[in-house]
Design an enzyme around this catalytic site. Structure first.
Site: not given
Lengths: 291, 396
Positions: A210, A248
């Site tokens: 996944e 990030h």
């Protein structure tokens, strides 16, 4: 033949006296798994289902019943401690079903595993099954049948889906390993693929992944170099919205990988036939296997 | 779970991480008191929302900039009044933007140079990693792509934690010297302590700055926490801001359901994250579009399933529901009871396709068949996806 577990595997079940743990321990017993002991601190001396002795510590279960494999079924705040106890007690194979273990606890567990001889499967996984011989975990037994297909997956229920498709097409499984969906786990796709590749009785492999991380890309690179057996695959999350769980800085360390597209491309490059739809995992296997 | 910058700065102060002094408020009446508490000639006025890119963002009323430097107290007051209560759109909020409900005032910083500093749990090494760069205040992904040599990484052994020499090494890699290198190492060391003790999964300081008086300071702060560890992080949990979350997602979290709203019109209710994603994928594959991701988890109760139904039905776009359960730890008869209770409780008036397989499947199917609820049973996953997509298409 099979990998990791078979009819001789001697299992200790931690958390056996809990409601959920008890239910699934019973299911495993009914399947024929040799559950030789249970562990619940403070409940040593009890007997589970009139046949399985319960101990206070994992070490007792090793000493008195010769347990060599553990199924960890305790709640998240205590799960890492239970895994560490298994490692300290010399358990060779630990299968952690528990979902929701803090990642910091798992980082410590992973560190400890590196300097031990124990292997961990999971956490947050359905477990492992060698059909007809040994089921350790929460998967429904009846969907499996003995055979020669090795299946490895990060997801629980999606593994059942793949197994059911393979069984429905008339093929059985050597062993099915659910490695779990957590960011830090004990056994990776690549570890499982190596085991299947070395197992003479596994003829074909299904690898289900996944989005997130790069374990599938690494396994694909390994397969490209080392695996001659036919491999089929599927990646869940093509339609998942990006960025919901990734920060990030995470994107830097993992480079540009982690998307379904990147994983599928790496797998196809390695000669893996990747199912476009989750309903085609069985078909993809037959295609690459030439059946 | 994420927190606001001003909350992160409170944690920074607690852990001895130097950062500009500031004051936050959600009330315009307190603006002046907050501004008066700031020393120096300049005041930075910062909108508090859980999204980056605030400085370059635009409010929906056209006002530009969610972070502004005011050169006087009057100017600071003007900026704060323009921001509070308005909706800020940044590259990370999506077009809907977020309403600014808190304003954070800080003292202006005497910036010499900007750096990037982050600590995160790295899945590749299964350990915390400190990431630092000489290129701060800019988009770090761009730095990683164009000048990867300007990014430094230090993997930390979780058993013994970040060592002083590792923190010093990063400070020297960033080009610090003398006492300032010591100050930078200390900041990194304390940041790691906070990361570890608060169960953070990421702390990003962009920028960290060096100041002309020889110090270092964490100018911005973005912190996220491991949701699995919140049970032992009371202070962190007290910082949760429900205004920043989708109301359906908040409701879902109360019932331990994993829900994410999407744009489509077919709601799905699935057990297991992988199968839930695959269910969304197959709905799209056969020409439909999923309205949500919903994983009811391992041991869902009838109460949780009822809550799940209420949540997916509160989405006005939903035209049909697909329930896909492959029981393992989840027993099909329990989910069937949940579906029956829920369908009766919510007066279900939308097409419902149910696919059950796995543990106790026969008992589950029997319960559904005898319940009298108007539902379409499906044999397998493609059958279920096809049936719901066709039914929804036919009804509209």
């Amino acid at each position: 033949m099979s990998v990791l577990v078979n009819k001789d595997t001697r299992v200790v079940f931690t958390g056996i006296t809990g409601k959920s743990g008890g239910f699934h321990a019973k299911q495993c017993l009914d399947y024929g798994t040799k559950i030789v002991a249970g562990v619940t601190p403070g409940k040593g001396g009890q007997t589970f289902e009139d046949q399985v002795p319960v101990f206070n510590t994992v070490a007792d279960s090793v000493e008195k019943e010769g347990a060599n494999t553990a199924c960890v079924f305790v709640p998240p705040p205590f799960a890492a401690d239970s895994i560490l106890e298994c490692i300290d007690s010399g358990i060779e194979l630990i299968i952690a079903i528990t979902e929701g273990i803090p990642v910091k606890d798992m980082a410590i567990v992973k560190r400890k595993l590196l300097e031990s001889n124990s292997r961990l499967i999971g956490p947050n996984c359905p477990g492992i099954i060698t059909p007809g011989e040994c089921k350790i975990g929460i998967m429904p037994g009846y969907i499996h049948k003995p055979g020669t297909v090795g299946i490895v997956s990060r997801s629980g229920t999606l593994t059942y889906e793949a197994v059911w498709q393979v069984t429905s097409l008339g093929y059985g499984q050597s062993t099915c390993i659910g490695i779990g969906g957590d960011p830090i786990n004990g056994t990776s796709h690549i570890d499982a693929i190596k085991l299947f590749n070395e197992d003479p009785d596994t003829e074909a492999i299904v690898m289900i992944g996944e989005i997130g991380g790069d374990a599938e890309e690494q396994a694909a690179a390994y397969i490209k170099e080392n695996v001659k057996k036919p491999v089929a695959g599927f990646i869940a999350g093509v339609t998942a919205p990006p960025g919901r769980r990734m920060g990030h800085a995470g994107a830097i360390v993992s480079g540009g990988s982690g998307t379904a597209e990147a994983k599928i491309a790496a797998m196809e490059d390695a000669g893996i036939v990747v199912a476009k739809s989750p309903s085609d995992m069985g078909k993809a296997l037959l295609e690459v296997w030439g059946k | 779970m994420n927190i606001h910058e001003y909350q992160a700065k409170k944690l920074f102060e607690k852990y001895g991480i130097p950062c500009p002094k500031g004051a936050a408020t959600s009330s315009a009446d307190e603006f002046e008191a907050c501004i008066d508490s700031i020393e120096g000639d300049f005041v930075v006025v910062k909108s508090q929302i859980h999204a980056g890119g605030r400085g370059k963002g635009t409010f929906t009323n056209g006002y530009k900039g969610g972070v502004k430097l005011a050169k006087s107290k009057a100017e600071a007051l003007e900026y704060a009044n323009a921001m509070l209560g308005n909706t800020l759109v940044t590259i990370q909020t999506g077009p809907a933007g977020r309403e600014v409900q808190t304003i954070y005032f800080t003292e202006g910083a005497d910036i010499e140079k900007e750096y990037y500093l982050a600590i995160l749990m790295d899945r590749a090494t299964s350990a915390p990693v400190v990431v630092a760069s000489t290129e701060g205040g800019v988009d770090i992904e761009t730095v990683a792509e164009e000048t990867p040599e300007k990014i430094f990484k230090q993997v930390v052994d979780p058993a013994i934690g970040l060592q002083a020499h590792q923190a010093r090494k990063i400070a020297f890699q960033l080009g610090f010297e003398g006492k300032q290198a010591g100050a930078c190492a200390k900041l990194i060391f304390n940041l790691y302590k906070m990361f570890w003790e608060t169960d953070a999964d990421m702390i990003e300081v962009n920028p960290m700055i060096s100041t002309k008086d020889g110090g270092v300071s964490a100018l911005d702060a973005k912190v996220g926490f491991d949701s699995n560890a919140l049970y032992r992080q009371k202070e962190v949990v007290s910082y949760r801001d429900l205004n920043e979350e989708d109301s359906k997602e908040i409701e879902a979290s109360k019932f331990d359901l994993n829900y994410i709203a999407l744009d489509g019109n077919i709601a799905c209710l699935v057990n297991g994250a992988g199968l839930a994603m695959a269910t969304m994928d197959i709905i799209n594959h056969v020409g439909g579009s999923a309205a949500n991701f919903l994983d009811v988890g391992g041991g869902a109760t009838a109460e949780q399933v009822t809550a799940a139904f209420k949540i997916i039905l509160s989405d006005e776009n939903v035209k049909g529901i697909l329930v896909n359960i492959f029981g393992g730890i989840m027993q099909c008869d329990i989910i069937a009871e949940g579906i029956i209770t829920a369908a009766k409780a919510v007066n279900l008036d939308k097409p419902l396709v149910v696919r059950l397989e796995g543990t106790n499947v026969e008992a589950g199917k029997k319960l559904l068949a005898e319940s009298g609820i108007d539902l379409i049973a499906a044999d397998d996953l493609p059958d279920a996806a096809k049936k719901i997509v066709e039914t929804v298409a036919a009804a509209n």
